[in-house]
Design a protein around this motif. Structure first.
Motif, PDB file in Angstrom:
ATOM      1  N   SER A 169      -8.461   2.863 -38.577  1.00  0.00           N
ATOM      2  CA  SER A 169      -7.733   3.667 -39.586  1.00  0.00           C
ATOM      3  C   SER A 169      -8.249   5.105 -39.599  1.00  0.00           C
ATOM      4  CB  SER A 169      -7.909   3.085 -40.988  1.00  0.00           C
ATOM      5  OG  SER A 169      -7.471   1.762 -41.027  1.00  0.00           O
ATOM      6  N   ARG A 170      -9.549   5.268 -39.373  1.00  0.00           N
ATOM      7  CA  ARG A 170     -10.159   6.607 -39.411  1.00  0.00           C
ATOM      8  C   ARG A 170      -9.654   7.509 -38.290  1.00  0.00           C
ATOM      9  NH1 ARG A 170     -16.615   7.470 -39.288  1.00  0.00           N
ATOM     10  NH2 ARG A 170     -16.323   6.980 -37.093  1.00  0.00           N
ATOM     11  N   GLU A 171      -9.125   6.889 -37.233  1.00  0.00           N
ATOM     12  CA  GLU A 171      -8.530   7.713 -36.161  1.00  0.00           C
ATOM     13  C   GLU A 171      -7.301   8.440 -36.691  1.00  0.00           C
ATOM     14  OE1 GLU A 171      -9.878   8.259 -33.082  1.00  0.00           O
ATOM     15  OE2 GLU A 171     -11.570   7.094 -33.848  1.00  0.00           O
ATOM     16  N   GLY A 172      -6.673   7.889 -37.751  1.00  0.00           N
ATOM     17  CA  GLY A 172      -5.615   8.599 -38.477  1.00  0.00           C
ATOM     18  C   GLY A 172      -6.234   9.182 -39.737  1.00  0.00           C
ATOM     19  N   LYS A 173      -5.579   8.967 -40.881  1.00  0.00           N
ATOM     20  CA  LYS A 173      -6.134   9.493 -42.139  1.00  0.00           C
ATOM     21  C   LYS A 173      -6.368   8.346 -43.126  1.00  0.00           C
ATOM     22  CE  LYS A 173      -5.149  13.063 -45.579  1.00  0.00           C
ATOM     23  NZ  LYS A 173      -6.524  13.441 -45.772  1.00  0.00           N
ATOM     24  N   LEU A 212     -22.416   0.997 -44.961  1.00  0.00           N
ATOM     25  CA  LEU A 212     -21.714   0.728 -43.709  1.00  0.00           C
ATOM     26  C   LEU A 212     -20.239   1.146 -43.811  1.00  0.00           C
ATOM     27  CD1 LEU A 212     -21.768  -0.928 -40.993  1.00  0.00           C
ATOM     28  CD2 LEU A 212     -21.035  -2.856 -42.373  1.00  0.00           C
ATOM     29  N   LEU A 213     -19.612   0.764 -44.929  1.00  0.00           N
ATOM     30  CA  LEU A 213     -18.204   1.138 -45.127  1.00  0.00           C
ATOM     31  C   LEU A 213     -18.062   2.663 -45.174  1.00  0.00           C
ATOM     32  CD1 LEU A 213     -15.239   0.471 -45.760  1.00  0.00           C
ATOM     33  CD2 LEU A 213     -15.868   0.273 -48.175  1.00  0.00           C
ATOM     34  N   ALA A 214     -19.023   3.325 -45.838  1.00  0.00           N
ATOM     35  CA  ALA A 214     -18.970   4.796 -45.929  1.00  0.00           C
ATOM     36  C   ALA A 214     -19.082   5.429 -44.544  1.00  0.00           C
ATOM     37  CB  ALA A 214     -20.110   5.295 -46.818  1.00  0.00           C
ATOM     38  N   LEU A 215     -19.998   4.918 -43.723  1.00  0.00           N
ATOM     39  CA  LEU A 215     -20.202   5.504 -42.393  1.00  0.00           C
ATOM     40  C   LEU A 215     -19.015   5.214 -41.473  1.00  0.00           C
ATOM     41  CD1 LEU A 215     -24.010   4.775 -41.861  1.00  0.00           C
ATOM     42  CD2 LEU A 215     -22.937   6.954 -42.431  1.00  0.00           C
ATOM     43  N   ALA A 216     -18.364   4.065 -41.682  1.00  0.00           N
ATOM     44  CA  ALA A 216     -17.206   3.728 -40.844  1.00  0.00           C
ATOM     45  C   ALA A 216     -15.956   4.471 -41.307  1.00  0.00           C
ATOM     46  CB  ALA A 216     -16.956   2.224 -40.891  1.00  0.00           C
ATOM     47  N   GLY A 217     -15.925   4.871 -42.583  1.00  0.00           N
ATOM     48  CA  GLY A 217     -14.703   5.429 -43.155  1.00  0.00           C
ATOM     49  C   GLY A 217     -14.824   6.881 -43.580  1.00  0.00           C
ATOM     50  N   ILE A 218     -14.789   7.123 -44.899  1.00  0.00           N
ATOM     51  CA  ILE A 218     -14.660   8.500 -45.390  1.00  0.00           C
ATOM     52  C   ILE A 218     -15.928   9.055 -46.051  1.00  0.00           C
ATOM     53  CG2 ILE A 218     -12.147   8.545 -45.595  1.00  0.00           C
ATOM     54  CD1 ILE A 218     -12.418   7.738 -48.532  1.00  0.00           C
ATOM     55  N   GLY A 278      -4.583   4.127 -46.061  1.00  0.00           N
ATOM     56  CA  GLY A 278      -4.408   5.313 -45.216  1.00  0.00           C
ATOM     57  C   GLY A 278      -3.067   5.311 -44.513  1.00  0.00           C
ATOM     58  N   ASP A 279      -2.943   6.190 -43.502  1.00  0.00           N
ATOM     59  CA  ASP A 279      -1.692   6.336 -42.742  1.00  0.00           C
ATOM     60  C   ASP A 279      -1.209   5.028 -42.130  1.00  0.00           C
ATOM     61  OD1 ASP A 279      -1.737   8.957 -43.228  1.00  0.00           O
ATOM     62  OD2 ASP A 279      -2.428   9.577 -41.228  1.00  0.00           O
ATOM     63  N   CYS A 280      -2.176   4.185 -41.739  1.00  0.00           N
ATOM     64  CA  CYS A 280      -1.798   2.947 -41.024  1.00  0.00           C
ATOM     65  C   CYS A 280      -1.422   1.830 -41.988  1.00  0.00           C
ATOM     66  CB  CYS A 280      -2.954   2.466 -40.144  1.00  0.00           C
ATOM     67  SG  CYS A 280      -3.390   3.635 -38.877  1.00  0.00           S
ATOM     68  N   GLY A 281      -1.568   2.059 -43.281  1.00  0.00           N
ATOM     69  CA  GLY A 281      -1.279   1.020 -44.272  1.00  0.00           C
ATOM     70  C   GLY A 281      -2.530   0.671 -45.045  1.00  0.00           C
ATOM     71  N   VAL A 282      -2.578  -0.578 -45.519  1.00  0.00           N
ATOM     72  CA  VAL A 282      -3.712  -0.997 -46.350  1.00  0.00           C
ATOM     73  C   VAL A 282      -4.525  -2.058 -45.606  1.00  0.00           C
ATOM     74  CG1 VAL A 282      -4.408  -2.050 -48.545  1.00  0.00           C
ATOM     75  CG2 VAL A 282      -2.375  -0.597 -48.451  1.00  0.00           C
ATOM     76  N   VAL A 283      -5.829  -1.811 -45.527  1.00  0.00           N
ATOM     77  CA  VAL A 283      -6.732  -2.837 -44.995  1.00  0.00           C
ATOM     78  C   VAL A 283      -7.364  -3.491 -46.215  1.00  0.00           C
ATOM     79  CG1 VAL A 283      -8.832  -3.282 -43.668  1.00  0.00           C
ATOM     80  CG2 VAL A 283      -7.259  -1.455 -42.955  1.00  0.00           C
TER      81      VAL A 283
END
Ligand SMILES: NC(=O)c1ccc[n+]([C@@H]2O[C@H](COP(=O)([O-])OP(=O)(O)OC[C@H]3O[C@@H](n4cnc5c(N)ncnc54)[C@H](O)[C@@H]3O)[C@@H](O)[C@H]2O)c1
Length: 271
Positions: A134-138, A196-202, A228-233
């Protein structure tokens, strides 16, 4: 090919499980050469139980001599260990993820010029693969909802100042709500997953954490909600606490083993 010399810092629940895994499963690629542990009898027991008979060293010596370092000790020291390992171009796997946040900007500078690698396993949570994608998008928002039995939270600095008394909690109670920076300060041994979630995401400022407890809980549960752009995880993982340490989920140990499998394998599945 020369076997990697592995050094494990912290021989508690995770460190000793990984020591046994290195000996049992990765002996073709690696040799458990060194350990560092504050508790001497605990270190001796582990050394005695292993064929490899790793040397007990100081952390500084271990970092200097190992090719691949596994930190499984404490958030108080994980940031400093990651810095010195990467400055020496070593490979390092960090379990105490929360300890990386305070100095992450200087770690990022070192990561730009090191020949080493910093590995952070997905720990006790599902969905890090999808968050990275998801981070590859927004990503617009990221939230972690953690539920732990009182035994898994006992001793956290949060309770020094909070009015909440764990022994008086009778039903499901929201005990903490804030961002990841606040969460890792209040619960350094309990919410590595949030870091971990913070480092992987925003990042730690924008990632929100809600922490619940109840005497009725029997598992450590983590829900991730990322939009995000790809939907909801939206994932939920219900973890069995490990027998030795109720703060640590059994899946966190398996996740580090799976990461080591990936490191040593030519077949790498998942983001
Ligand atoms: N990333 C994740 O998903 C995840 C999950 C669970 C635990 N953790 C973290 O991993 C770490 C290890 O967890 P555990 O369950 O094995 O804990 P544990 O308490 O069972 O073991 C930690 C060991 O490290 C040793 N230690 C502490 N400080 C040390 C130091 N300065 N030098 C040498 N040894 C030291 C302790 O004596 C102990 O034996 C903790 O920081 C924990 O918060 C991360």
């Amino acid at each position: 090919m020369k076997k990697l010399r592995i050094g494990i810092i912290g021989c508690g629940t995770i460190g000793s499980a990984l020591a046994r895994a290195v000996e049992r499963r990765f002996s073709k690629h690696a040799h458990l050469a060194y350990i560092a542990e504050l508790d001497r009898p605990k270190a001796d027991r582990l050394i005695h139980s292993l064929k490899a008979k790793p040397l007990l060293l100081s952390i500084a010596q271990l970092v200097k001599r190992s090719d691949f370092i596994i930190e499984a000790a404490s958030a108080k020291i994980s940031g400093g260990i990651a810095h010195s390992a990467l400055k020496r171009n070593k490979e390092i796997l960090v379990m105490s993820v929360g300890g990386l946040l305070a100095s992450f900007s200087s770690l990022e500078r070192i990561l730009k010029c090191t020949k080493g690698t910093l590995y952070i396993p997905s720990g006790a949570v599902a969905g890090i693969d999808a968050v990275l994608a998801s981070r590859e998008g927004k990503i617009r928002s990221a939230t972690l909802i953690t539920r732990k039995p009182p035994a898994g939270l006992r001793g956290a600095p949060f309770f020094k100042t909070s009015k909440i008394k764990l022994e008086r909690v009778r039903k499901e109670t929201l005990i903490f709500e804030g961002n990841v920076i606040q969460a890792v300060k209040a619960f350094p041994k309990n919410v590595n997953v949030s870091a971990l979630l913070a480092l992987a995401g925003i990042g730690p400022r924008k990632t929100k954490v809600r922490l619940y407890t109840s005497p009725k809980y029997t598992k450590n549960s983590h829900e991730i909600i990322v939009e995000g752009d790809c939907g909801v995880v939206h994932t939920r993982t219900d973890n069995m606490p490990s027998k030795e340490n109720p703060k640590t989920s059994a899946l966190a140990i398996r996740s580090a083993e799976a990461l080591l499998t990936k490191v040593f394998s030519r077949f790498k599945v998942g983001t």
